[in-house]
Scaffold this motif. Structure first.
Motif, PDB file in Angstrom:
ATOM      1  N   LYS A 112      49.070  34.643  37.497  1.00  0.00           N
ATOM      2  CA  LYS A 112      47.795  35.320  37.698  1.00  0.00           C
ATOM      3  C   LYS A 112      47.522  35.532  39.181  1.00  0.00           C
ATOM      4  O   LYS A 112      48.064  34.844  40.042  1.00  0.00           O
ATOM      5  N   THR A 123      44.666  36.110  42.405  1.00  0.00           N
ATOM      6  CA  THR A 123      43.297  35.980  42.889  1.00  0.00           C
ATOM      7  C   THR A 123      42.790  37.375  43.230  1.00  0.00           C
ATOM      8  O   THR A 123      43.567  38.345  43.296  1.00  0.00           O
ATOM      9  N   ARG A 149      40.508  38.784  34.418  1.00  0.00           N
ATOM     10  CA  ARG A 149      40.829  37.355  34.306  1.00  0.00           C
ATOM     11  C   ARG A 149      42.181  37.044  34.941  1.00  0.00           C
ATOM     12  O   ARG A 149      43.009  36.334  34.381  1.00  0.00           O
ATOM     13  N   GLY A 150      42.383  37.593  36.120  1.00  0.00           N
ATOM     14  CA  GLY A 150      43.569  37.279  36.900  1.00  0.00           C
ATOM     15  C   GLY A 150      44.780  38.138  36.628  1.00  0.00           C
ATOM     16  O   GLY A 150      45.804  37.985  37.291  1.00  0.00           O
ATOM     17  N   GLN A 178      34.933  35.680  38.819  1.00  0.00           N
ATOM     18  CA  GLN A 178      35.736  34.990  39.819  1.00  0.00           C
ATOM     19  C   GLN A 178      37.123  35.608  39.964  1.00  0.00           C
ATOM     20  O   GLN A 178      37.682  35.657  41.054  1.00  0.00           O
ATOM     21  N   ASP A 179      37.683  36.092  38.842  1.00  0.00           N
ATOM     22  CA  ASP A 179      39.024  36.669  38.870  1.00  0.00           C
ATOM     23  C   ASP A 179      39.079  38.011  38.145  1.00  0.00           C
ATOM     24  O   ASP A 179      40.082  38.361  37.545  1.00  0.00           O
TER      25      ASP A 179
END
Length: 202
Positions: free
Chosen positions: A8, A10, A29-30, A75-76
């Motif tokens: 994954k 960032t 989600r990455g 976040q991702d």
């Protein structure tokens, strides 16, 4: 399918990886996924919306940009709305909108379900976003999602060409006539029911 964490990306890794890349991608989600190419109608709608919103955005100190401006929704996770109104500080080198307020997604038959569910929830989770416009490209239909003062969201479906769609954060309205200008897009077909006349008295 479970994707190993080491595979994954960032957000920073993703933005660096796509810099100068010919294709278009989103980070979910990455995981970086390719985005499908757009038809002419899609692009015309995006251009029409930008044309309508740019002057009002400037008066409010906002910038209205196209699908090359990213919105980080997690976040991702990084999305690329078709149109973004950003009211954050001006930064010519920024890769993401610092304070998106209005996002626009132009959908087609192949993307509508995904856009209406997954992306909508993500955009509603971004604190600065107060309006999400979901525009159909093949029929005349716009869904307007607005954040209320108490944090809840309302949804309005607009199908009338002359009806004003109010965008309070820009103090402006837009209509379907403006959105679909130069396109031969028609309303959804409605079922026409022909009722037989009562002949019982004959």
């Amino acid at each position: 399918m479970v994707i190993p964490e080491e595979e994954k990306l960032t957000v920073d890794e993703f933005l660096k990886a796509i810099a100068g890349h010919d294709g278009r991608f989103e980070l979910v989600r990455g995981v970086a996924y390719a985005m499908a190419g757009a038809k002419e109608g899609h692009n015309v709608i995006c251009s029409n919306v930008q044309t309508a919103l740019v002057p009002a955005g400037k008066r409010k100190g906002c910038r209205t940009t196209s699908s090359d401006t990213a919105v980080q929704t997690g976040q991702d996770t990084v999305r690329y709305p078709d149109v973004v109104v950003d009211r954050g500080p001006a930064n010519a080198t920024a890769l993401t909108a610092s304070r998106p307020t209005i996002v626009v997604e132009v959908s087609s038959s192949g993307t509508a379900v995904f856009d209406y569910v997954a992306k909508l929830r993500e955009y509603q989770g971004v604190e600065s976003i107060d309006t999400v416009l979901q525009i159909e490209s093949e029929i005349a239909l716009v869904k307007v999602h607005r954040r209320q003062e108490n944090g809840t969201w309302t949804e309005e479906t607009v199908e009338e060409f002359n009806m004003d769609i109010h965008l309070p954060s820009l103090a402006v309205s837009i209509t379907l006539n403006e959105i679909y200008d130069t396109l031969d897009v028609r309303p959804r077909r409605r079922l026409q029911v022909v009722k037989n006349e009562d002949t019982s008295g004959m």
